[in-house]
Scaffold this motif. Structure first.
Motif, PDB file in Angstrom:
ATOM      1  N   CYS A  81      -3.226  -0.082  -3.921  1.00  0.00           N
ATOM      2  CA  CYS A  81      -2.912  -1.381  -3.328  1.00  0.00           C
ATOM      3  C   CYS A  81      -2.547  -2.327  -4.466  1.00  0.00           C
ATOM      4  O   CYS A  81      -3.281  -2.415  -5.466  1.00  0.00           O
ATOM      5  N   GLU A 111      -9.322  -4.945  -0.895  1.00  0.00           N
ATOM      6  CA  GLU A 111     -10.506  -4.748  -1.731  1.00  0.00           C
ATOM      7  C   GLU A 111     -10.882  -3.285  -1.898  1.00  0.00           C
ATOM      8  O   GLU A 111     -11.529  -2.921  -2.881  1.00  0.00           O
ATOM      9  N   LYS A 112     -10.465  -2.422  -0.937  1.00  0.00           N
ATOM     10  CA  LYS A 112     -10.822  -1.001  -1.028  1.00  0.00           C
ATOM     11  C   LYS A 112      -9.999  -0.191  -0.033  1.00  0.00           C
ATOM     12  O   LYS A 112      -9.391  -0.754   0.885  1.00  0.00           O
ATOM     13  N   TYR A 162       0.852  -1.192   0.000  1.00  0.00           N
ATOM     14  CA  TYR A 162       0.000   0.000   0.000  1.00  0.00           C
ATOM     15  C   TYR A 162       0.888   1.242   0.000  1.00  0.00           C
ATOM     16  O   TYR A 162       1.850   1.331   0.775  1.00  0.00           O
ATOM     17  N   ASN A 167      -6.809  -3.366   3.656  1.00  0.00           N
ATOM     18  CA  ASN A 167      -7.872  -4.103   2.968  1.00  0.00           C
ATOM     19  C   ASN A 167      -7.551  -4.136   1.477  1.00  0.00           C
ATOM     20  O   ASN A 167      -7.538  -3.086   0.828  1.00  0.00           O
ATOM     21  N   ASP A 198     -10.134   1.434   3.026  1.00  0.00           N
ATOM     22  CA  ASP A 198     -11.088   1.187   4.107  1.00  0.00           C
ATOM     23  C   ASP A 198     -10.853   2.185   5.247  1.00  0.00           C
ATOM     24  O   ASP A 198     -10.182   1.889   6.238  1.00  0.00           O
ATOM     25  N   LYS A 245      -3.378  -1.367  12.169  1.00  0.00           N
ATOM     26  CA  LYS A 245      -4.039  -0.332  11.371  1.00  0.00           C
ATOM     27  C   LYS A 245      -2.999   0.563  10.699  1.00  0.00           C
ATOM     28  O   LYS A 245      -1.878   0.728  11.188  1.00  0.00           O
ATOM     29  N   ASN A 301      -8.073   0.654   7.795  1.00  0.00           N
ATOM     30  CA  ASN A 301      -7.901  -0.798   7.862  1.00  0.00           C
ATOM     31  C   ASN A 301      -7.136  -1.283   6.630  1.00  0.00           C
ATOM     32  O   ASN A 301      -7.514  -0.939   5.504  1.00  0.00           O
TER      33      ASN A 301
END
Length: 404
Positions: free
Chosen positions: A317, A361-362, A306, A359, A364, A343, A357
Motif C-alpha cells: 500500500c 495501516e495493514k 494497493y 486499509n 486487513d 471491499k 478491507n
C-alpha cells in the motif's frame, strides 16, 4: 395524454437500445475493476463463498468473462482453435462460436477478453488476428491480420490486448512501425487513422481512454515507452520511457485525480504522471521499484494505491499523493486485485481467493478460501456481475455467491 405516453415510451425504448449498445470493457467500467455489489456479504463462510455453478469445458485460456444481452461470454482454445463460449446468466451453456486460430505455444490458450457491443463481438487472437463477428449467427463480419495489414510482429507470449471500442471506433495497438496504434471503423474495419507512436512493439497492454474537457486521449504502454495519442486524429501527444527486462506491460493504466498511474513487473515498479489541463504534457510525480505488479492490476481507494509485487514479493500500500510506502505484507501470494462494493477481492497466483478491507495501516483480511476447480495458472482477473463473483481458472468458469 396519448402524445405524452408515446414520447415516454420512445424515450424508454431509446434508453434501453442505447444501453444495449454500450461496449463492454476489460476490467469493467473505465477498466478500473470497481464493480457494484449491492448487499455484499460482510464475510464469507468458513469454507468460502457458495459455488452457484461451475463449467469445466471452456477450453484453455486466461481471458475473463464479459457480460451483455443477459449473456455471459468467455473465450477458450480447443485443438488450437479459439471459441467464444456463450451462457445464460444462470450458467447454462448455450453455444460456442469459432473465431480463429489461437496461441498454442508459450502458455497456450485464449488471452484477450472479448468486447461486446449489441450483437457484435470484437476479439483479438494471440496470433494477431482482429475479428468482428455476430454472436447470434456466428458470421465473421470483418477481420484484420495485424502482420499483413499493419506491419505488426508477434510478441513472445502472443497478443493479449482486449479491443477498446468507443462510439464507432475500434482502437488497437498492432505495434507496427507505421501503424503502431490504429483506429478502425467498428462496423467494417476500415482504417480511420494510424499513429506511428514511437514505432515500438505492442506490449500486451489494453489501452486506457482518458476523457478531458479539451480532448480524449488513448494511453498505452508499448515496448519501453508509455505513449498518449489524441483519439480524434492519432497525433502523438507525449511519451515517457518506462522499460522493464522483457518489455512486458499487461496492466491498463489508471487515471485518478488528474494523473496517470502505470504499474509493471520485473523490478521496474510503478510511476505516477500528472497530466496538464489539456492532456498534451506530463510531469513525473513519484515512482518506486517495490510495487512491481506483473499483470494483476492495482486499485486506488481514498488516496491510497494497493497492488502486489512481482520480483518484490507480497502486497503493498502506497500513499497515492506522495509515494510513501504504508505497508508490505507477504501473507498472500502475488496476483490480481479487484473491488466489489467497498471491499477488495484478491486472486493470487497460489489459487487463494481473499476478501480484504481497504486499509492504509495493514493488509486487513476478512475471509479467505482456495479455488477448487480448474487447472494450470491462476492468472485470470476475477469479475463481479449482478452480485456474483466469477473466477476463470484454466478450462473452468466458477460463479460464487458473494451477496446476501
Amino acid at each position: 395524454m396519448r402524445n405524452r405516453l408515446t414520447t415516454l415510451l420512445f424515450c424508454v425504448l431509446f434508453s434501453l437500445s442505447a444501453l444495449a449498445q454500450q461496449p463492454t470493457q476489460w476490467r469493467g467500467e473505465n477498466s478500473e475493476a470497481k464493480y457494484p455489489a449491492p448487499n455484499l456479504l460482510a464475510s464469507w463462510p468458513a469454507d468460502g463463498p457458495e459455488v452457484l455453478w461451475h463449467y469445466d469445458a471452456l477450453g484453455t485460456g486466461y481471458s475473463t468473462p464479459a457480460f451483455a444481452n443477459s449473456k455471459i461470454y468467455c473465450t477458450g482454445m480447443e485443438d488450437e482453435m479459439g471459441y467464444l463460449n456463450i451462457f445464460d446468466e444462470k450458467g447454462n451453456f448455450e453455444k460456442k462460436v469459432q473465431y480463429g486460430k489461437e496461441f498454442e505455444v508459450s502458455y497456450p490458450g485464449a488471452r484477450p477478453t472479448p468486447t461486446i457491443v449489441g450483437d457484435l463481438v470484437y476479439i483479438s487472437t494471440g496470433y494477431g488476428e482482429l475479428v468482428c463477428l455476430n454472436w447470434q449467427t456466428g458470421k465473421i463480419l470483418w477481420n484484420k491480420e495485424l502482420g499483413a495489414d499493419f506491419g505488426a510482429e508477434n510478441i513472445r507470449f502472443g497478443f493479449t490486448e482486449s479491443v477498446v471500442v468507443d462510439g464507432e471506433k475500434v482502437y488497437f495497438t498492432p505495434g507496427g512501425k507505421e501503424y503502431n496504434v490504429v483506429a478502425l471503423n467498428r462496423m467494417n474495419g476500415d482504417l480511420i487513422w494510424k499513429s506511428a507512436g514511437k514505432g515500438q512493439l505492442s506490449a500486451y497492454c489494453t489501452p486506457k481512454l482518458v476523457k478531458l474537457p479539451q480532448r480524449q486521449l488513448l494511453v498505452t504502454h508499448t515496448g519501453d515507452q508509455i505513449i498518449a495519442v489524441d483519439t480524434e486524429d492519432g497525433k502523438l501527444l507525449w511519451n515517457y520511457p518506462f522499460p522493464n527486462q522483457y518489455n512486458i506491460h499487461p496492466n491498463t493504466p489508471i487515471f485518478e485525480d488528474g494523473a496517470l498511474f502505470f504499474i509493471t513487473g520485473y523490478g521496474q515498479g510503478c510511476v505516477k504522471l500528472a497530466l496538464n489541463e489539456d492532456g498534451s504534457a506530463i510531469t513525473k510525480v513519484w515512482s518506486t521499484e517495490k510495487m512491481d505488479n506483473q499483470m494483476g492490476g492495482a486499485e486506488i481507494v481514498d488516496g491510497y494505491v494497493y497492488a502486489s509485487g512481482h520480483k518484490s514479493r507480497g502486497w503493498f500500500c502506497f500513499d497515492y499523493a506522495t509515494g510513501q510506502e504504508m505497508w508490505n505484507s507477504k501473507e498472500i501470494g502475488n496476483g490480481a486485485i479487484i473491488m466489489a462494493a467497498d471491499k477488495f477481492i484478491i486472486y493470487s497466483d497460489r489459487g487463494e481467493l481473499v476478501l480484504v478491507n481497504p486499509n492504509p495501516e495493514k493488509l486487513d483480511i476478512i475471509s479467505a478460501t482456495k479455488v477448487q476447480y480448474g487447472t494450470a495458472q491462476h492468472w485470470a482477473h476475477p469479475v463481479v456481475h449482478n452480485g456474483v463473483l466469477y473466477v476463470r481458472h484454466g478450462k473452468s468458469l466458477i460463479a460464487y455467491k458473494i451477496s446476501a
